[in-house]
Design an enzyme around this catalytic site. Structure first.
Site, PDB file in Angstrom:
ATOM      1  N   ILE A 298      36.784  45.794  41.558  1.00  0.00           N
ATOM      2  CA  ILE A 298      35.579  45.301  40.895  1.00  0.00           C
ATOM      3  C   ILE A 298      35.153  43.966  41.489  1.00  0.00           C
ATOM      4  O   ILE A 298      33.964  43.740  41.759  1.00  0.00           O
ATOM      5  CB  ILE A 298      35.813  45.183  39.378  1.00  0.00           C
ATOM      6  CG1 ILE A 298      36.025  46.568  38.772  1.00  0.00           C
ATOM      7  CG2 ILE A 298      34.623  44.487  38.702  1.00  0.00           C
ATOM      8  CD1 ILE A 298      36.422  46.551  37.309  1.00  0.00           C
TER       9      ILE A 298
ATOM     10  N   ASP B 186      43.239  35.115  44.456  1.00  0.00           N
ATOM     11  CA  ASP B 186      43.909  36.381  44.171  1.00  0.00           C
ATOM     12  C   ASP B 186      45.343  36.279  44.662  1.00  0.00           C
ATOM     13  O   ASP B 186      45.649  35.490  45.568  1.00  0.00           O
ATOM     14  CB  ASP B 186      43.184  37.544  44.866  1.00  0.00           C
ATOM     15  CG  ASP B 186      43.591  38.901  44.311  1.00  0.00           C
ATOM     16  OD1 ASP B 186      42.826  39.453  43.499  1.00  0.00           O
ATOM     17  OD2 ASP B 186      44.673  39.393  44.674  1.00  0.00           O
TER      18      ASP B 186
ATOM     19  N   THR C 157      33.948  39.490  32.341  1.00  0.00           N
ATOM     20  CA  THR C 157      33.790  40.915  32.057  1.00  0.00           C
ATOM     21  C   THR C 157      35.120  41.638  32.227  1.00  0.00           C
ATOM     22  O   THR C 157      35.147  42.865  32.338  1.00  0.00           O
ATOM     23  CB  THR C 157      32.745  41.553  32.984  1.00  0.00           C
ATOM     24  OG1 THR C 157      33.132  41.324  34.356  1.00  0.00           O
ATOM     25  CG2 THR C 157      31.357  40.976  32.753  1.00  0.00           C
ATOM     26  N   ALA C 158      36.222  40.882  32.243  1.00  0.00           N
ATOM     27  CA  ALA C 158      37.527  41.468  32.550  1.00  0.00           C
ATOM     28  C   ALA C 158      38.351  41.747  31.306  1.00  0.00           C
ATOM     29  O   ALA C 158      38.483  42.898  30.873  1.00  0.00           O
ATOM     30  CB  ALA C 158      38.293  40.548  33.509  1.00  0.00           C
ATOM     31  N   ARG C 159      38.925  40.691  30.712  1.00  0.00           N
ATOM     32  CA  ARG C 159      39.814  40.848  29.567  1.00  0.00           C
ATOM     33  C   ARG C 159      39.570  39.706  28.582  1.00  0.00           C
ATOM     34  O   ARG C 159      39.466  38.549  28.976  1.00  0.00           O
ATOM     35  CB  ARG C 159      41.293  40.791  29.993  1.00  0.00           C
ATOM     36  CG  ARG C 159      41.757  41.916  30.888  1.00  0.00           C
ATOM     37  CD  ARG C 159      41.932  43.212  30.101  1.00  0.00           C
ATOM     38  NE  ARG C 159      42.505  44.239  30.959  1.00  0.00           N
ATOM     39  CZ  ARG C 159      41.804  44.988  31.800  1.00  0.00           C
ATOM     40  NH1 ARG C 159      40.496  44.778  31.914  1.00  0.00           N
ATOM     41  NH2 ARG C 159      42.386  45.914  32.534  1.00  0.00           N
TER      42      ARG C 159
ATOM     43  N   ASP D  49      31.619  39.473  27.902  1.00  0.00           N
ATOM     44  CA  ASP D  49      31.578  40.861  27.436  1.00  0.00           C
ATOM     45  C   ASP D  49      32.856  41.234  26.706  1.00  0.00           C
ATOM     46  O   ASP D  49      32.914  42.264  26.044  1.00  0.00           O
ATOM     47  CB  ASP D  49      31.361  41.807  28.631  1.00  0.00           C
ATOM     48  CG  ASP D  49      31.218  43.257  28.207  1.00  0.00           C
ATOM     49  OD1 ASP D  49      30.420  43.528  27.283  1.00  0.00           O
ATOM     50  OD2 ASP D  49      31.909  44.121  28.788  1.00  0.00           O
TER      51      ASP D  49
ATOM     52  N   GLU E  62      38.104  41.507  18.840  1.00  0.00           N
ATOM     53  CA  GLU E  62      36.879  42.302  18.822  1.00  0.00           C
ATOM     54  C   GLU E  62      36.848  43.175  17.574  1.00  0.00           C
ATOM     55  O   GLU E  62      37.875  43.744  17.213  1.00  0.00           O
ATOM     56  CB  GLU E  62      36.794  43.174  20.089  1.00  0.00           C
ATOM     57  CG  GLU E  62      36.709  42.350  21.369  1.00  0.00           C
ATOM     58  CD  GLU E  62      36.657  43.199  22.639  1.00  0.00           C
ATOM     59  OE1 GLU E  62      36.644  44.446  22.525  1.00  0.00           O
ATOM     60  OE2 GLU E  62      36.628  42.619  23.722  1.00  0.00           O
TER      61      GLU E  62
ATOM     62  N   HIS F 200      31.481  44.318  24.637  1.00  0.00           N
ATOM     63  CA  HIS F 200      32.421  45.052  25.495  1.00  0.00           C
ATOM     64  C   HIS F 200      31.758  46.319  26.067  1.00  0.00           C
ATOM     65  O   HIS F 200      32.239  47.444  25.895  1.00  0.00           O
ATOM     66  CB  HIS F 200      33.685  45.424  24.718  1.00  0.00           C
ATOM     67  CG  HIS F 200      34.877  45.622  25.608  1.00  0.00           C
ATOM     68  ND1 HIS F 200      36.155  45.316  25.223  1.00  0.00           N
ATOM     69  CD2 HIS F 200      34.994  46.092  26.873  1.00  0.00           C
ATOM     70  CE1 HIS F 200      37.010  45.590  26.189  1.00  0.00           C
ATOM     71  NE2 HIS F 200      36.312  46.071  27.205  1.00  0.00           N
ATOM     72  N   ILE F 201      30.672  46.091  26.796  1.00  0.00           N
ATOM     73  CA  ILE F 201      29.874  47.204  27.339  1.00  0.00           C
ATOM     74  C   ILE F 201      30.078  47.396  28.838  1.00  0.00           C
ATOM     75  O   ILE F 201      29.297  48.107  29.482  1.00  0.00           O
ATOM     76  CB  ILE F 201      28.375  47.002  27.047  1.00  0.00           C
ATOM     77  CG1 ILE F 201      27.857  45.715  27.716  1.00  0.00           C
ATOM     78  CG2 ILE F 201      28.106  46.983  25.546  1.00  0.00           C
ATOM     79  CD1 ILE F 201      26.338  45.601  27.743  1.00  0.00           C
ATOM     80  N   GLY F 202      31.108  46.784  29.417  1.00  0.00           N
ATOM     81  CA  GLY F 202      31.285  46.830  30.862  1.00  0.00           C
ATOM     82  C   GLY F 202      31.219  48.230  31.456  1.00  0.00           C
ATOM     83  O   GLY F 202      30.636  48.447  32.515  1.00  0.00           O
TER      84      GLY F 202
END
Length: 313
Positions: A164, A183, A235-237, A261, A266, A283-285
């Site tokens: 991603i 990374d 948008t990960a965790r 996101d 949640e 959470h719409i990723g």
């Protein structure tokens, strides 16, 4: 206990399973399996998962992001044979416990890369041009122009450069942005610059998280390293960002905008919702129709293949 035969049940804990495409559910039916849907319509707690496993005694689990702990798996040891994640992340599953109990675990790699990457890009563009604020103003009858900024020429820092992250890198580079990344592995097949987290945070105009795991990456100390007015995207965790520290950084102006996101809890009901410089989505990723259909189909294929290979109908 459910009236269905023990070996015929599949439990889906994914709140929206089958809404976009009925074919995965039909594939289960053709295989003689009965699908039981998540009755809560949201991410389950560990206790809720254990209760559903006990009530329905499924042979397979189409799993969401709920905590699939050793305790939960041990509670289903007499009947559960396979956990098939509807998604790419599977750090919510206790893999050691699953292996010890003889349960197979699968995930759906690659099917949602484009969906999450495009949402990330949408967040970045919306934050740079103040799209949500302009939309709210116009609806309220206010004609007020806020000066925005271009993605072109910006430095985007990606924390995590897996599939991603690589997709996001390509998208922002197409707009003329420079990409830094942090990374665990060096990525030679991309025109990006590797650096440590501190260096990335101090140089980036935009920081986007694409790491796995649940350990906090952006706490108060890390947020203090950001360039004033930086944009933070997650948008990960949920849990990768200290939400209270982020709120303080937004209030102080250290962070200019935040786009989230995913959240530690949640549905999200926290104080970030009251801040104007924040864009929040539920959470719409993966919630692009094409991605959801591929992901659910792949999860069902993994589950059916595993059940067939065990030869225990």
């Amino acid at each position: 206990m459910s009236s269905h035969a023990q070996t015929s049940l599949i439990l889906s804990t994914v709140s929206s399973f089958g809404q976009g495409d009925p074919e995965p559910s039909r594939a289960l039916e053709r295989a003689g399996l009965t699908l039981v849907q998540n009755p809560h319509g949201r991410k389950l707690t560990e206790a809720e998962l254990v209760a559903l496993l006990a009530e329905h005694r499924p042979v397979g689990l189409l799993a969401g992001t709920e905590p699939i702990t050793r305790s939960a798996l041990e509670s289903a040891r007499d009947h559960l044979r396979v956990v098939s994640r509807v998604g790419v992340g599977w750090d919510n599953v206790d893999h050691a416990a699953a292996a010890a109990l003889g349960m197979a675990v699968f995930r759906t790699e690659g099917v949602l890369d484009a969906a999450v990457a495009e949402l990330t890009l949408g967040f970045i563009l919306a934050a740079l041009r103040h799209v949500p604020a302009h939309d709210r103003d116009v609806r309220a009858g206010v004609w007020k122009k806020r000066m925005g900024a271009l993605l072109e020429g910006k430095t985007v820092g990606l924390v995590g450069l897996g599939a991603i992250g690589m997709r996001v890198a390509g998208l922002v580079q197409a707009f003329g942005a420079k990409v830094l990344y942090c990374d665990l592995a060096e990525r030679d097949a991309c025109d990006c610059t590797s650096c440590d987290l501190g260096g990335l945070l101090s140089q980036a105009d935009i920081v986007s998280l694409h790491a796995s795991g649940s350990n906090c990456i952006l706490g108060a100390a890390e947020l203090a390293l950001l360039r004033p007015g930086a944009i933070v995207v997650n948008t990960a965790r949920g849990g990768l960002v200290d939400e209270e520290a982020l709120r303080e950084a937004l209030l102080s102006g250290r962070v200019g905008a935040a786009c989230l996101d995913v959240f530690e809890q949640e549905p999200y009901r926290g104080p970030l919702a009251a801040l104007p410089g924040v864009i929040l989505t539920p959470h719409i990723g993966s919630y692009a129709r094409e991605a959801r259909n591929r992901m659910e189909g792949a999860a069902v294929e993994n589950l059916l293949r595993c059940l067939a290979e065990t030869q225990r109908p």
